[in-house]
Enzyme design. Structure first.
Site, mmCIF file in Angstrom:
data_model
loop_
_atom_site.group_PDB
_atom_site.id
_atom_site.type_symbol
_atom_site.label_atom_id
_atom_site.label_comp_id
_atom_site.label_asym_id
_atom_site.label_seq_id
_atom_site.Cartn_x
_atom_site.Cartn_y
_atom_site.Cartn_z
ATOM 1 N N LYS A 153 0.842 -1.190 0.000
ATOM 2 C CA LYS A 153 0.000 0.000 0.000
ATOM 3 C C LYS A 153 0.880 1.244 0.000
ATOM 4 C CE LYS A 153 -2.322 1.431 3.657
ATOM 5 N NZ LYS A 153 -3.322 1.474 4.732
ATOM 6 N N ARG B 225 -9.988 -1.597 7.364
ATOM 7 C CA ARG B 225 -9.091 -2.429 8.179
ATOM 8 C C ARG B 225 -8.743 -1.756 9.491
ATOM 9 N NH1 ARG B 225 -4.373 0.643 9.206
ATOM 10 N NH2 ARG B 225 -2.728 0.285 7.651
ATOM 11 N N GLN C 3 -12.323 8.263 9.492
ATOM 12 C CA GLN C 3 -11.962 7.047 10.213
ATOM 13 C C GLN C 3 -12.962 6.705 11.307
ATOM 14 O OE1 GLN C 3 -9.712 4.903 9.490
ATOM 15 N NE2 GLN C 3 -8.343 5.972 8.101
ATOM 16 N N VAL D 126 -13.937 19.233 17.381
ATOM 17 C CA VAL D 126 -14.000 20.695 17.395
ATOM 18 C C VAL D 126 -14.823 21.225 16.230
ATOM 19 C CG1 VAL D 126 -11.827 20.973 18.621
ATOM 20 C CG2 VAL D 126 -11.813 20.834 16.117
ATOM 21 N N GLY E 102 -5.105 7.271 16.388
ATOM 22 C CA GLY E 102 -4.658 8.440 15.641
ATOM 23 C C GLY E 102 -3.166 8.591 15.477
ATOM 24 N N ALA E 103 -2.396 8.137 16.458
ATOM 25 C CA ALA E 103 -0.947 8.339 16.410
ATOM 26 C C ALA E 103 -0.309 7.302 15.490
ATOM 27 C CB ALA E 103 -0.350 8.233 17.809
ATOM 28 N N LYS F 107 3.094 12.312 17.321
ATOM 29 C CA LYS F 107 1.653 12.288 17.559
ATOM 30 C C LYS F 107 1.372 11.656 18.927
ATOM 31 C CE LYS F 107 0.004 12.297 12.777
ATOM 32 N NZ LYS F 107 -0.887 11.629 11.785
ATOM 33 N N SER G 277 -2.497 1.411 18.241
ATOM 34 C CA SER G 277 -2.553 0.911 16.869
ATOM 35 C C SER G 277 -1.829 1.854 15.919
ATOM 36 C CB SER G 277 -4.019 0.771 16.438
ATOM 37 O OG SER G 277 -4.116 0.468 15.077
#
Length: 334
Positions: free
Chosen positions: A71, A115, A143, A165, A223-224, A229, A299
């Site tokens: 990918k 996924r 997401q 936000v 998210g990280a 992040k 994740s």
């Protein structure tokens, strides 16, 4: 021989969430058993465009089937406002590992959403309380939708609290799911107090505090996925049971990367990789010696998840004659 071109609609139709969840769980098990080849995710950083590219190749042997693919994916945070494009774009090449023929080229953006939701569902199934009925989501971007769709497959979710936000993003999310769930907008604290919490933001300063989560909340920190992040407060991570998808990726670019790099967390603070729990090498919640209290799934996203999902999509699309077949490889050349 022809290669199948599968667009967003083809991927969406054929990535049936229950099957994707099962395939992603198989991928975690194959990883734990050593039946995969997955080089580290490589990055091309483009700060001048507030974005990056990542390449994610993998091969996995799931026993009854094996598959390979790569990918090519990006994260460009200015895309929605400046170009009217998704923040994340991706292209997946799915290949026959026996002869390397490119079986399909797929929309990797939809594939990634599916996924990612499935990975959260696998973690939730093994780490959330069995009767979890409320889900909090922080970040109402694209997401977030598959977080709810997938997690609702493994837990009896009734109440959903979404926080962002952007009021319009919250309104769109509520409108999408209001006919199936008791869903409303709320604060980060309200979302974090739910039985399950998924965070899907690109922030670099923690937004979920330790005192906001419930006593037994399971957190999917999604998210990280790049250095710097960081969504969850260090105190929350220090007190929680941390489960990761991959040691190298998580310590380098996952939710724990910042406190780990600063020495606030170390290897002793990592309870297990998810593959260990999936294969029963380490106990999940509700099992003897399994974790209690707050659990966190860190994740970063693994290439084997993409390959497993591409397998599901291709098999169904090929059966139903979906997509656009074309000659990418000149089979006359030897």
């Amino acid at each position: 021989m022809e290669t199948l071109l599968l667009n967003r609609a083809d991927v969406d139709e054929n990535a049936r969430m229950p099957e994707v969840i099962a395939a992603v769980e198989e991928a975690f098990a194959a990883y734990e058993h050593g039946n995969v080849q997955m080089p580290a995710k490589s990055y091309i950083d483009l700060p001048q465009y507030d974005g990056d590219f990542r390449s994610m190749p993998a091969y996995m042997d799931a026993g009854d089937w094996d598959a390979a693919g790569i990918k090519w994916v990006n994260v460009h945070t200015d895309n929605p406002e400046e170009f009217g494009l998704p923040t994340v774009l991706g292209t997946m090449v799915y290949s026959n590992p026996e002869n390397a023929f490119p079986l399909a080229i797929l929309d990797g953006t939809t594939l990634t959403r599916k996924r990612t939701g499935a990975a959260a569902a696998v973690a939730t199934d093994h780490l959330a309380v069995p009767d979890a009925s409320s889900l909090g989501i922080v970040g109402a971007g694209v997401q977030s939708y598959t977080q709810l769709e997938a997690i609702a497959e493994v837990r009896p979710i009734e109440e959903v609290v979404v926080s962002d936000v952007r009021e319009e993003a919250v309104a769109a999310f509520v409108d999408r799911f209001s006919d199936r769930f008791d869903v409303r907008g709320g604060s980060i604290a309200e979302a974090a107090s739910c039985d399950v919490l998924s965070t899907v933001t690109p922030v670099e300063e923690p937004i979920v505090s330790a005192d906001a989560v419930g006593e037994h909340t399971h957190v999917n920190a999604m998210g990280a996925d790049a250095p710097g992040k960081h969504e969850l407060a260090d105190e929350l991570l220090a007190d929680a049971t941390i489960v990761i998808d991959d040691y190298e990726q998580c310590t380098h670019s996952g939710e724990i990367n910042v406190p780990y790099g600063e020495g606030l967390l170390d290897d002793g603070d990592i309870y297990a990789e998810l593959g260990q729990i999936v294969t029963d090498a380490v106990a999940g919640r509700g099992e003897r010696d399994g974790p209690e209290g707050v659990t966190v799934f860190d994740s970063t996203g693994l290439a084997i998840q993409d390959v497993a999902t591409a397998h599901v999509v291709y098999e169904h699309a090929d059966e139903k004659g979906n997509g656009y077949p074309f000659e990418l490889v000149d089979t006359e050349l030897r």
